[in-house]
Design a protein around this motif. Sequence first.
Motif, PDB file in Angstrom:
ATOM      1  N   ASP A  41       0.834  -1.200   0.000  1.00 14.11           N
ATOM      2  CA  ASP A  41       0.000   0.000   0.000  1.00 14.11           C
ATOM      3  C   ASP A  41       0.876   1.261   0.000  1.00 14.11           C
ATOM      4  O   ASP A  41       0.613   2.206  -0.755  1.00 14.11           O
ATOM      5  N   ALA A  42       1.906   1.265   0.817  1.00 14.86           N
ATOM      6  CA  ALA A  42       2.813   2.415   0.880  1.00 14.86           C
ATOM      7  C   ALA A  42       3.494   2.631  -0.471  1.00 14.86           C
ATOM      8  O   ALA A  42       3.594   3.769  -0.948  1.00 14.86           O
ATOM      9  N   ALA A  43       3.941   1.559  -1.116  1.00 11.45           N
ATOM     10  CA  ALA A  43       4.606   1.670  -2.415  1.00 11.45           C
ATOM     11  C   ALA A  43       3.646   2.224  -3.466  1.00 11.45           C
ATOM     12  O   ALA A  43       4.027   3.070  -4.281  1.00 11.45           O
ATOM     13  N   GLN A  44       2.405   1.781  -3.425  1.00 13.58           N
ATOM     14  CA  GLN A  44       1.420   2.275  -4.385  1.00 13.58           C
ATOM     15  C   GLN A  44       1.125   3.758  -4.159  1.00 13.58           C
ATOM     16  O   GLN A  44       1.049   4.535  -5.112  1.00 13.58           O
ATOM     17  N   GLU A  45       1.008   4.161  -2.913  1.00 14.18           N
ATOM     18  CA  GLU A  45       0.740   5.567  -2.599  1.00 14.18           C
ATOM     19  C   GLU A  45       1.932   6.459  -2.947  1.00 14.18           C
ATOM     20  O   GLU A  45       1.754   7.564  -3.472  1.00 14.18           O
ATOM     21  N   MET A  46       3.139   5.991  -2.665  1.00 17.37           N
ATOM     22  CA  MET A  46       4.327   6.772  -2.995  1.00 17.37           C
ATOM     23  C   MET A  46       4.479   6.900  -4.506  1.00 17.37           C
ATOM     24  O   MET A  46       4.808   7.977  -5.013  1.00 17.37           O
ATOM     25  N   THR A  47       4.212   5.818  -5.238  1.00 18.83           N
ATOM     26  CA  THR A  47       4.284   5.858  -6.696  1.00 18.83           C
ATOM     27  C   THR A  47       3.276   6.852  -7.243  1.00 18.83           C
ATOM     28  O   THR A  47       3.597   7.670  -8.114  1.00 18.83           O
ATOM     29  N   LYS A  48       2.069   6.808  -6.731  1.00 16.83           N
ATOM     30  CA  LYS A  48       1.015   7.730  -7.162  1.00 16.83           C
ATOM     31  C   LYS A  48       1.437   9.177  -6.919  1.00 16.83           C
ATOM     32  O   LYS A  48       1.298  10.032  -7.802  1.00 16.83           O
ATOM     33  N   ALA A  49       1.987   9.464  -5.741  1.00 20.10           N
ATOM     34  CA  ALA A  49       2.418  10.822  -5.404  1.00 20.10           C
ATOM     35  C   ALA A  49       3.541  11.282  -6.344  1.00 20.10           C
ATOM     36  O   ALA A  49       3.537  12.427  -6.803  1.00 20.10           O
ATOM     37  N   TYR A  50       4.492  10.398  -6.622  1.00 21.44           N
ATOM     38  CA  TYR A  50       5.582  10.755  -7.531  1.00 21.44           C
ATOM     39  C   TYR A  50       5.029  11.104  -8.909  1.00 21.44           C
ATOM     40  O   TYR A  50       5.387  12.118  -9.504  1.00 21.44           O
ATOM     41  N   LEU A  51       4.158  10.249  -9.441  1.00 22.71           N
ATOM     42  CA  LEU A  51       3.636  10.461 -10.784  1.00 22.71           C
ATOM     43  C   LEU A  51       2.778  11.721 -10.861  1.00 22.71           C
ATOM     44  O   LEU A  51       2.817  12.443 -11.863  1.00 22.71           O
ATOM     45  N   GLU A  52       2.003  12.005  -9.805  1.00 24.18           N
ATOM     46  CA  GLU A  52       1.162  13.203  -9.786  1.00 24.18           C
ATOM     47  C   GLU A  52       1.985  14.482  -9.790  1.00 24.18           C
ATOM     48  O   GLU A  52       1.520  15.522 -10.251  1.00 24.18           O
ATOM     49  N   THR A  53       3.206  14.419  -9.273  1.00 27.51           N
ATOM     50  CA  THR A  53       4.068  15.605  -9.236  1.00 27.51           C
ATOM     51  C   THR A  53       5.096  15.608 -10.369  1.00 27.51           C
ATOM     52  O   THR A  53       6.015  16.422 -10.365  1.00 27.51           O
ATOM     53  N   GLY A  54       4.945  14.690 -11.316  1.00 29.43           N
ATOM     54  CA  GLY A  54       5.827  14.654 -12.473  1.00 29.43           C
ATOM     55  C   GLY A  54       7.189  14.045 -12.218  1.00 29.43           C
ATOM     56  O   GLY A  54       8.087  14.163 -13.049  1.00 29.43           O
TER      57      GLY A  54
END
Length: 78
Positions: A41-54
């Motif tokens: 879950d943490a990896a998915q959330e961190m990945t999402k945050a990275y992609l949302e900020t480019g």
Amino acid sequence: MATYTACYTKIEAGYMGQLLEWPEGITEGGTLEECRAMLLDAAQEMTKAYLETGQVPPQAQVLFEPLPVAMEKVSHVG
């Protein structure tokens, strides 16, 4: 799809999990299964945050190899 390397350590409260390629990805769980689910879950959330900020999430660049270490007896002097 990305693949990361999870490392689990037995601790007093259960297990601590960490992603080797993403050291800030650390979780704890009462069981190994709980820790694994929380780490995913943490990896998915961190990945999402990275992609949302480019930003580009870390890529797997871990190399594992056996490292033989001599186990010599230490003599105590004194």
